[in-house]
Design a protein around this motif. Structure first.
Motif, PDB file in Angstrom:
ATOM      1  N   LYS A  60       0.910  -1.213  -0.090  1.00 39.44           N
ATOM      2  CA  LYS A  60       0.255   0.059  -0.142  1.00 39.44           C
ATOM      3  C   LYS A  60       0.888   1.290  -0.095  1.00 39.44           C
ATOM      4  O   LYS A  60       1.933   1.300   0.611  1.00 39.44           O
ATOM      5  CB  LYS A  60      -0.883   0.112   0.979  1.00 39.44           C
ATOM      6  CG  LYS A  60      -1.783   1.009   1.351  1.00 39.44           C
ATOM      7  CD  LYS A  60      -2.838   1.072   2.673  1.00 39.44           C
ATOM      8  CE  LYS A  60      -3.668   2.176   2.696  1.00 39.44           C
ATOM      9  NZ  LYS A  60      -4.458   2.205   3.870  1.00 39.44           N
ATOM     10  N   THR A  78       4.981   5.437   7.199  1.00 38.35           N
ATOM     11  CA  THR A  78       4.082   4.321   7.825  1.00 38.35           C
ATOM     12  C   THR A  78       3.970   3.235   6.725  1.00 38.35           C
ATOM     13  O   THR A  78       3.205   3.523   5.600  1.00 38.35           O
ATOM     14  CB  THR A  78       2.753   4.935   8.380  1.00 38.35           C
ATOM     15  OG1 THR A  78       3.200   5.808   9.259  1.00 38.35           O
ATOM     16  CG2 THR A  78       1.655   3.535   9.059  1.00 38.35           C
ATOM     17  N   SER A  80       2.355  -0.117   5.124  1.00 34.39           N
ATOM     18  CA  SER A  80       1.307  -1.192   5.300  1.00 34.39           C
ATOM     19  C   SER A  80       1.427  -2.251   3.913  1.00 34.39           C
ATOM     20  O   SER A  80       1.534  -1.858   2.753  1.00 34.39           O
ATOM     21  CB  SER A  80      -0.330  -0.411   5.181  1.00 34.39           C
ATOM     22  OG  SER A  80      -1.075  -1.388   5.467  1.00 34.39           O
ATOM     23  N   TYR A 140       0.120  -6.763  13.351  1.00 30.05           N
ATOM     24  CA  TYR A 140      -0.660  -7.686  12.231  1.00 30.05           C
ATOM     25  C   TYR A 140      -1.935  -7.923  12.440  1.00 30.05           C
ATOM     26  O   TYR A 140      -2.725  -8.525  13.257  1.00 30.05           O
ATOM     27  CB  TYR A 140       0.323  -8.976  12.270  1.00 30.05           C
ATOM     28  CG  TYR A 140       1.642  -9.006  12.400  1.00 30.05           C
ATOM     29  CD1 TYR A 140       2.468  -8.882  11.184  1.00 30.05           C
ATOM     30  CD2 TYR A 140       2.441  -8.775  13.578  1.00 30.05           C
ATOM     31  CE1 TYR A 140       3.875  -8.896  11.216  1.00 30.05           C
ATOM     32  CE2 TYR A 140       3.698  -8.504  13.557  1.00 30.05           C
ATOM     33  CZ  TYR A 140       4.379  -8.482  12.244  1.00 30.05           C
ATOM     34  OH  TYR A 140       5.919  -8.344  12.478  1.00 30.05           O
ATOM     35  N   THR A 141      -2.779  -7.138  11.379  1.00 29.96           N
ATOM     36  CA  THR A 141      -4.245  -7.178  11.551  1.00 29.96           C
ATOM     37  C   THR A 141      -4.757  -8.255  10.598  1.00 29.96           C
ATOM     38  O   THR A 141      -4.403  -8.453   9.399  1.00 29.96           O
ATOM     39  CB  THR A 141      -4.914  -5.640  11.053  1.00 29.96           C
ATOM     40  OG1 THR A 141      -4.295  -5.037  11.715  1.00 29.96           O
ATOM     41  CG2 THR A 141      -6.454  -5.813  11.155  1.00 29.96           C
ATOM     42  N   ALA A 155      -2.536  -7.839   7.568  1.00 32.06           N
ATOM     43  CA  ALA A 155      -1.983  -6.553   6.961  1.00 32.06           C
ATOM     44  C   ALA A 155      -0.808  -6.047   8.047  1.00 32.06           C
ATOM     45  O   ALA A 155      -1.318  -5.946   9.190  1.00 32.06           O
ATOM     46  CB  ALA A 155      -3.008  -5.870   6.931  1.00 32.06           C
ATOM     47  N   GLU A 157       1.573  -3.237   9.556  1.00 31.56           N
ATOM     48  CA  GLU A 157       1.601  -1.918   9.400  1.00 31.56           C
ATOM     49  C   GLU A 157       2.611  -1.536  10.554  1.00 31.56           C
ATOM     50  O   GLU A 157       2.879  -2.065  11.660  1.00 31.56           O
ATOM     51  CB  GLU A 157       0.321  -1.198   9.943  1.00 31.56           C
ATOM     52  CG  GLU A 157       0.533   0.410   9.797  1.00 31.56           C
ATOM     53  CD  GLU A 157      -0.797   0.915   9.781  1.00 31.56           C
ATOM     54  OE1 GLU A 157      -1.721   1.113   8.635  1.00 31.56           O
ATOM     55  OE2 GLU A 157      -1.012   1.598  10.910  1.00 31.56           O
ATOM     56  N   THR A 159       5.760   1.962  11.699  1.00 31.45           N
ATOM     57  CA  THR A 159       6.247   3.162  11.091  1.00 31.45           C
ATOM     58  C   THR A 159       7.686   3.082  11.490  1.00 31.45           C
ATOM     59  O   THR A 159       8.169   2.737  12.356  1.00 31.45           O
ATOM     60  CB  THR A 159       5.588   4.275  11.993  1.00 31.45           C
ATOM     61  OG1 THR A 159       4.126   4.340  11.404  1.00 31.45           O
ATOM     62  CG2 THR A 159       6.220   5.721  11.512  1.00 31.45           C
TER      63      THR A 159
END
Length: 173
Positions: A60, A78, A80, A140-141, A155, A157, A159
């Motif tokens: 992303k 950030t 993703s 980790y979603t 996903a 994510e 930073t």
């Protein structure tokens, strides 16, 4: 600030940019033994899904920000990345959990490789240093039953911050 090598017009060699981070992650992901492909998230969300090679990691476009520390502006990114595989529409709940678990493990392994190569050891990409620091813990979603192809995974994510400030005067005549 860090002086950059002599630049041609339009060149950003030696600067941590979103496309440099894309290439770094593409290299890490495609070297994983699971045989992942690497693509932009836009390819996953468009009608091109049938053409994609699963399992995959979908990049992303990063959110960027400048943070001020002691009168100095540092760039943050950030990142993703969705780590996905597909299951059949009639898959069982156990099969979905196994795919999620596998993709979660792969995402964590890829993060660890990025961490080791670029945050701990300040790695280089194509001959240029990529000086980065870790700002937030990776999250980790879970993703499941997404889209018509029953994509499942996580996903990632996180930073990171460019740890050196570039001399912007290099870019102005």
């Amino acid at each position: 600030c860090r002086q950059l090598p002599e630049l041609s017009p339009g060149s950003f060699a030696g600067v941590v940019t979103t496309d440099v981070l894309y290439e770094v992650w593409q290299d890490i992901v495609t070297r994983h033994v699971a045989g992942l492909s690497f693509t932009h998230e836009t390819n996953v969300t468009k009608d091109q899904d049938a053409e994609l090679d699963y399992p995959l990691a979908a990049w992303k476009l990063p959110t960027t920000m400048s943070i001020r520390v002691a009168e100095v502006n540092f760039d943050t990114f950030t990142l993703s990345i969705a780590f996905l595989d597909r299951t059949a529409a009639d898959r069982s709940g156990v099969e979905m959990m196994r795919v999620h678990s596998r993709m979660n493990a792969i995402a964590r392994q890829c993060w660890q490789k990025f961490h080791d190569d670029y945050l701990v050891n300040e790695g280089a990409w194509q001959g240029y240093d990529v000086p980065m620091e870790w700002l937030t813990d990776p999250v980790y979603t879970p993703i499941w039953d997404e889209g018509t192809m029953m994509r499942t995974g996580v996903a990632l994510e996180v930073t990171v911050k460019a740890s050196e400030v570039e001399c912007v005067d290099t870019y102005f005549a």
